[in-house]
Scaffold this active site. Structure first.
Site, PDB file in Angstrom:
ATOM      1  N   LYS A  80      25.003  -7.022   7.383  1.00 40.25           N
ATOM      2  CA  LYS A  80      23.814  -6.359   7.921  1.00 40.25           C
ATOM      3  C   LYS A  80      24.285  -5.289   8.883  1.00 40.25           C
ATOM      4  CE  LYS A  80      19.228  -7.013   7.946  1.00 40.25           C
ATOM      5  NZ  LYS A  80      18.313  -7.477   6.906  1.00 40.25           N
ATOM      6  N   GLY A 180      -2.463 -13.043   5.003  1.00 44.30           N
ATOM      7  CA  GLY A 180      -1.959 -11.671   4.869  1.00 44.30           C
ATOM      8  C   GLY A 180      -1.956 -11.275   3.409  1.00 44.30           C
ATOM      9  N   GLY A 182      -1.094  -8.196   2.020  1.00 48.72           N
ATOM     10  CA  GLY A 182      -0.470  -6.880   1.992  1.00 48.72           C
ATOM     11  C   GLY A 182       0.219  -6.621   0.658  1.00 48.72           C
TER      12      GLY A 182
HETATM   13  N1  LIG Z   1       8.205  -6.506   0.483  1.00 54.20           N
HETATM   14  C1  LIG Z   1       9.144  -7.325   0.021  1.00 54.20           C
HETATM   15  O1  LIG Z   1       9.711  -7.127  -1.059  1.00 54.20           O
HETATM   16  C2  LIG Z   1       9.541  -8.533   0.834  1.00 54.20           C
HETATM   17  C3  LIG Z   1      10.705  -9.241   0.486  1.00 54.20           C
HETATM   18  C4  LIG Z   1      11.049 -10.380   1.211  1.00 54.20           C
HETATM   19  C5  LIG Z   1      10.233 -10.801   2.270  1.00 54.20           C
HETATM   20  N2  LIG Z   1       9.102 -10.101   2.597  1.00 54.20           N
HETATM   21  C6  LIG Z   1       8.270 -10.601   3.711  1.00 54.20           C
HETATM   22  O2  LIG Z   1       6.970 -10.901   3.219  1.00 54.20           O
HETATM   23  C7  LIG Z   1       5.983 -10.614   4.212  1.00 54.20           C
HETATM   24  C8  LIG Z   1       4.965  -9.634   3.635  1.00 54.20           C
HETATM   25  O3  LIG Z   1       5.632  -8.433   3.254  1.00 54.20           O
HETATM   26  P1  LIG Z   1       4.818  -7.168   2.742  1.00 54.20           P
HETATM   27  O4  LIG Z   1       5.822  -6.202   2.235  1.00 54.20           O
HETATM   28  O5  LIG Z   1       3.712  -7.618   1.860  1.00 54.20           O
HETATM   29  O6  LIG Z   1       4.240  -6.620   4.116  1.00 54.20           O
HETATM   30  P2  LIG Z   1       2.825  -5.920   4.375  1.00 54.20           P
HETATM   31  O7  LIG Z   1       2.925  -5.335   5.748  1.00 54.20           O
HETATM   32  O8  LIG Z   1       2.415  -5.059   3.241  1.00 54.20           O
HETATM   33  O9  LIG Z   1       1.822  -7.175   4.396  1.00 54.20           O
HETATM   34  C9  LIG Z   1       1.628  -8.001   5.499  1.00 54.20           C
HETATM   35  C10 LIG Z   1       0.121  -8.142   5.684  1.00 54.20           C
HETATM   36  O10 LIG Z   1      -0.107  -9.105   6.715  1.00 54.20           O
HETATM   37  C11 LIG Z   1      -1.197  -8.646   7.492  1.00 54.20           C
HETATM   38  N3  LIG Z   1      -1.164  -9.301   8.796  1.00 54.20           N
HETATM   39  C12 LIG Z   1      -0.409  -8.999   9.873  1.00 54.20           C
HETATM   40  N4  LIG Z   1      -0.663  -9.852  10.881  1.00 54.20           N
HETATM   41  C13 LIG Z   1      -1.588 -10.715  10.424  1.00 54.20           C
HETATM   42  C14 LIG Z   1      -2.269 -11.832  10.992  1.00 54.20           C
HETATM   43  N5  LIG Z   1      -2.064 -12.225  12.247  1.00 54.20           N
HETATM   44  N6  LIG Z   1      -3.153 -12.518  10.225  1.00 54.20           N
HETATM   45  C15 LIG Z   1      -3.395 -12.119   8.960  1.00 54.20           C
HETATM   46  N7  LIG Z   1      -2.805 -11.070   8.370  1.00 54.20           N
HETATM   47  C16 LIG Z   1      -1.914 -10.379   9.097  1.00 54.20           C
HETATM   48  C17 LIG Z   1      -1.032  -7.135   7.539  1.00 54.20           C
HETATM   49  O11 LIG Z   1      -2.249  -6.484   7.868  1.00 54.20           O
HETATM   50  C18 LIG Z   1      -0.556  -6.840   6.108  1.00 54.20           C
HETATM   51  O12 LIG Z   1      -1.649  -6.573   5.245  1.00 54.20           O
HETATM   52  C19 LIG Z   1       6.759 -10.083   5.422  1.00 54.20           C
HETATM   53  O13 LIG Z   1       7.040 -11.166   6.285  1.00 54.20           O
HETATM   54  C20 LIG Z   1       8.059  -9.582   4.817  1.00 54.20           C
HETATM   55  O14 LIG Z   1       9.114  -9.598   5.752  1.00 54.20           O
HETATM   56  C21 LIG Z   1       8.739  -8.988   1.898  1.00 54.20           C
END
Ligand SMILES: NC(=O)c1ccc[n+]([C@@H]2O[C@H](COP(=O)([O-])OP(=O)(O)OC[C@H]3O[C@@H](n4cnc5c(N)ncnc54)[C@H](O)[C@@H]3O)[C@@H](O)[C@H]2O)c1
Length: 364
Positions: A80, A180, A182
């Site tokens: 990292k 969430g 997202g």
């Molecule tokens: N994108 C990837 O490929 C990937 C890979 C591994 C891990 N992750 C993990 O998965 C999770 C989601 O990733 P993502 O890319 O979808 O992120 P994202 O930011 O698109 O989605 C997260 C969602 O959570 C919502 N949110 C934030 N705080 C909240 C709360 N208190 N209550 C309810 N909703 C809340 C946000 O508004 C957002 O819509 C993260 O923890 C990320 O680290 C993502």
């Protein structure tokens, strides 16, 4: 801070401090373990309060990547990097060019990717100096948005967790609460809806909630309610630290399987989940689709092959539950054990003699 004692504690291989006065680059690269292959892990840009905090973070995150990559069955080690600075105000192209040259200097021992505070554009600039970077623009043959791939991995991993916790891998008719909705969870909900699951969703961003309600017939609840709703499976897909001593007593789900990183606040919370009889799919095993996806770039990206690899998350999660059951340990520990076993096996077989340019036979 004594860097060497930190390195010795968890057997880190190498820590590299990189600075470039003109661009303001101050970066630290940590290579934890390369037994399985070159160290892959993203570059985080963060305004650390102290240099010690940056070093501690890069050590912790690089070791996490060793476990994540090993548990994912990738032939990659853990590394990292962190850049100290404000990602909104302190970036400039020369900084990422300079950083790219440092990565090139490691000759493949470390391969970088995006992380918090860095973007595809930053990776493209790094790519001007080195090929040891993933997550660059699709125009350069890269993998693009990882979220649908991560979501598919969480979906198949959830099926494995359901098999362990509910006795069936079918999610049809199951009630699944998603915290969430997202990027990842939107695609996850799509798979779940197609299989006939009943969805309960929440988000602090209302348009995301509306999309899930409109497209998947999900029931929306307030963010404060999601952890305590009646459901079969809880999918944390927003924040880290959601599984803690305050929230665990509220949870009614029998299975926890979601995309969020660092779901357990502490290891004790992992032990508590085991005592409560909740089947918890460890986050770094079930959300490995993203890293599997970028790792495929190293072979010349092929989306179909990436999705095939992601399907193995079903077996990985199943294996974690198997180890947890036979050894009577919590699943977060079983995941670590699975990763450590793979590294140890490779350390042994990797020790076998192989003719290359650096031993006595090459001098003949
Ligand atoms: N994108 C990837 O490929 C990937 C890979 C591994 C891990 N992750 C993990 O998965 C999770 C989601 O990733 P993502 O890319 O979808 O992120 P994202 O930011 O698109 O989605 C997260 C969602 O959570 C919502 N949110 C934030 N705080 C909240 C709360 N208190 N209550 C309810 N909703 C809340 C946000 O508004 C957002 O819509 C993260 O923890 C990320 O680290 C993502």
């Amino acid at each position: 801070m004594n860097v060497f004692s930190g390195m010795i504690a968890h057997d880190y291989e190498q820590v590299i401090f990189c600075q470039d006065r003109t661009s303001g680059l101050k970066a630290v690269i940590a290579i934890h373990d390369t037994t399985l292959g070159p160290a892959l892990g993203g570059t985080r840009m963060w305004n650390y309060e102290t240099e010690e905090a940056a070093v501690e973070d890069v050590l912790r995150l690089s070791r996490g990547m060793t476990y994540k990559n090993a548990a994912a069955g990738l032939n990659l080690g853990g590394g990292k990097a962190v850049i100290i600075g404000d990602a909104r105000t302190d970036k400039n192209p020369e900084m990422f060019r300079a950083f790219g040259r440092y990565i090139q200097g490691l000759n493949g021992r470390y391969i970088t990717a995006e992380d918090v505070g860095t973007t595809v554009e930053d990776m493209d600039i790094i790519h001007q100096e080195t090929d040891y970077v993933t997550g660059i623009s699709q125009a350069f043959g890269a993998s693009g948005n990882p979220s649908p791939v991560t979501a598919y991995g969480v979906y198949v991993g959830m099926k494995a967790a359901a098999k362990a916790g509910l006795g069936t891998e079918s999610l049809s008719g199951k009630t699944i609460a998603v915290q969430g909705v997202g990027n990842v969870a939107y695609h996850l909900c799509k798979h779940l809806h197609e299989e006939g699951a009943q969805l309960i969703v929440t988000d602090i961003h209302q348009p995301s909630v509306k999309r899930a309600v409109d497209e998947f017939g999900a029931r929306a609840v307030d963010p404060t309610e999601i952890l305590q709703v009646d459901c079969d499976i809880l999918a944390p897909c927003a924040l880290g630290g959601v599984l803690n001593e305050d929230t665990l007593p509220m949870i009614k789900a029998k299975v926890i399987a979601g995309a969020a990183n660092n779901q357990l606040n502490t290891n004790e919370d992992g032990e508590r989940l085991q005592q409560m009889g909740i089947a918890y799919a460890p986050d770094y095993v079930i959300n490995a689709g993203g890293v599997m996806n970028v790792a495929d770039e190293l072979n010349g990206y092929n989306r179909e092959r990436a999705f095939k690899k992601v399907e193995t998350i079903f077996d990985n999660v199943s294996r974690v539950f198997e180890i947890a059951k036979t050894e009577q340990i919590a699943t977060y520990r079983a995941a670590d054990r699975m990763a450590e076993e793979r590294i140890e096996r490779m350390r042994y077989s990797g020790g076998k003699f192989l003719q290359n340019g650096y031993h006595i036979l090459s001098k003949r």
